[in-house]
Design a protein around this motif. Structure first.
Motif, mmCIF file in Angstrom:
data_model
loop_
_atom_site.group_PDB
_atom_site.id
_atom_site.type_symbol
_atom_site.label_atom_id
_atom_site.label_comp_id
_atom_site.label_asym_id
_atom_site.label_seq_id
_atom_site.Cartn_x
_atom_site.Cartn_y
_atom_site.Cartn_z
ATOM 1 N N GLY A 89 25.382 -13.254 -14.139
ATOM 2 C CA GLY A 89 25.887 -13.224 -12.941
ATOM 3 C C GLY A 89 27.259 -13.630 -12.617
ATOM 4 N N ILE A 92 29.010 -11.640 -9.638
ATOM 5 C CA ILE A 92 28.584 -12.241 -8.313
ATOM 6 C C ILE A 92 29.530 -13.742 -8.226
ATOM 7 N N THR A 104 23.041 -14.604 2.970
ATOM 8 C CA THR A 104 24.307 -13.584 2.788
ATOM 9 C C THR A 104 24.393 -12.453 3.632
ATOM 10 N N TRP A 106 23.071 -9.730 2.552
ATOM 11 C CA TRP A 106 23.226 -8.713 1.569
ATOM 12 C C TRP A 106 21.981 -7.827 1.596
ATOM 13 N N ARG A 108 20.135 -4.393 -0.767
ATOM 14 C CA ARG A 108 19.895 -3.829 -1.930
ATOM 15 C C ARG A 108 21.374 -3.408 -2.606
ATOM 16 N N ASP A 110 24.597 -3.790 -1.573
ATOM 17 C CA ASP A 110 25.409 -4.682 -1.659
ATOM 18 C C ASP A 110 25.555 -5.274 -3.154
ATOM 19 N N VAL A 111 24.275 -5.718 -3.535
ATOM 20 C CA VAL A 111 24.083 -6.491 -4.795
ATOM 21 C C VAL A 111 24.152 -5.049 -5.993
ATOM 22 N N SER A 115 27.358 -6.476 -8.313
ATOM 23 C CA SER A 115 26.884 -6.958 -9.789
ATOM 24 C C SER A 115 27.052 -5.833 -10.463
ATOM 25 N N ARG A 180 31.298 -3.127 3.919
ATOM 26 C CA ARG A 180 30.230 -3.272 3.199
ATOM 27 C C ARG A 180 29.398 -1.903 3.665
#
Length: 200
Positions: A89, A92, A104, A106, A108, A110-111, A115, A180
């Motif tokens: 990670g 991140i 946060t 966030w 899916r 965004d992750v 990442s 975002r």
């Protein structure tokens, strides 16, 4: 705190805890033993006498909210150390170096973007699901390529930062809802049109 044989010790202990809880400016800290501190030497002497001549130790009952706070802070410190020294990670971590119990917000997409674990040729190549880490437009394929350069995602492009400001750019985008939303549309478009981005 040792209790000799009286309720007064327990009451004194409760009073001390109340004072510490109410007066946040009072700090309790560690003092090196046997270093010539007269007050500390006297406390050490009294503690030894209590163990030799007193009764068994008793724990004073602390308020549940106080115990919860202590446990929460302890676990947060443990989590922070694990996050800081971990091997996974790291992308991140570079955006969010501090752990927090605050959400946060966030989703899916965004992750996936931050990442870089998603439907990107470079990521797929790592798992032998793609022969190339290039986008079909000819550009090299980190997630940032789609946010700034790829001809297929030009509708959502953002200004490209200087190479040495890339990490700061990612932090700003991660903390900006408008940016975002663009990222989410890019990731959704790539997910729905995967074949378009894979080189022939």
């Amino acid at each position: 705190m040792a209790s000799c044989n009286s309720k007064s010790t327990n009451q004194t202990g409760r009073q001390i805890f109340k004072i510490l809880l109410i007066n946040r400016r009072i700090k309790v800290s560690w003092v090196k033993a046997h270093a010539g501190n007269l007050v500390n030497e006297r406390a050490d002497q009294l503690a030894k006498e209590a163990t030799q001549h007193g009764q068994t130790y008793s724990l004073n009952k602390l308020p549940k909210p106080h115990i919860k706070g202590l446990l929460r802070n302890s676990k947060l410190e443990e989590w922070q150390t694990s996050w800081k020294n971990g091997d996974t990670g790291r992308k991140i971590y570079n955006i969010m170096p501090s752990v927090s119990l605050r959400p946060t917000n966030w989703i899916r997409e965004d992750v996936i973007f931050f990442s870089q674990h998603g439907p990107f040729p470079a990521y797929l190549k790592r798992f032998h699901l793609s022969d190339s880490d290039y986008c079909s437009c000819g550009g090299i394929d980190p997630a940032l390529h789609y946010a700034m350069e790829c001809i297929f995602t030009v509708s959502w492009h953002m200004t490209k930062p200087a190479p040495n400001f890339e990490q700061e750019w990612l932090k700003r985008v991660a903390n900006n809802l408008v940016s975002r939303h663009k990222i989410r549309r890019i990731v959704k478009f790539i997910s729905e049109n995967g074949d378009l981005f894979r080189p022939p």
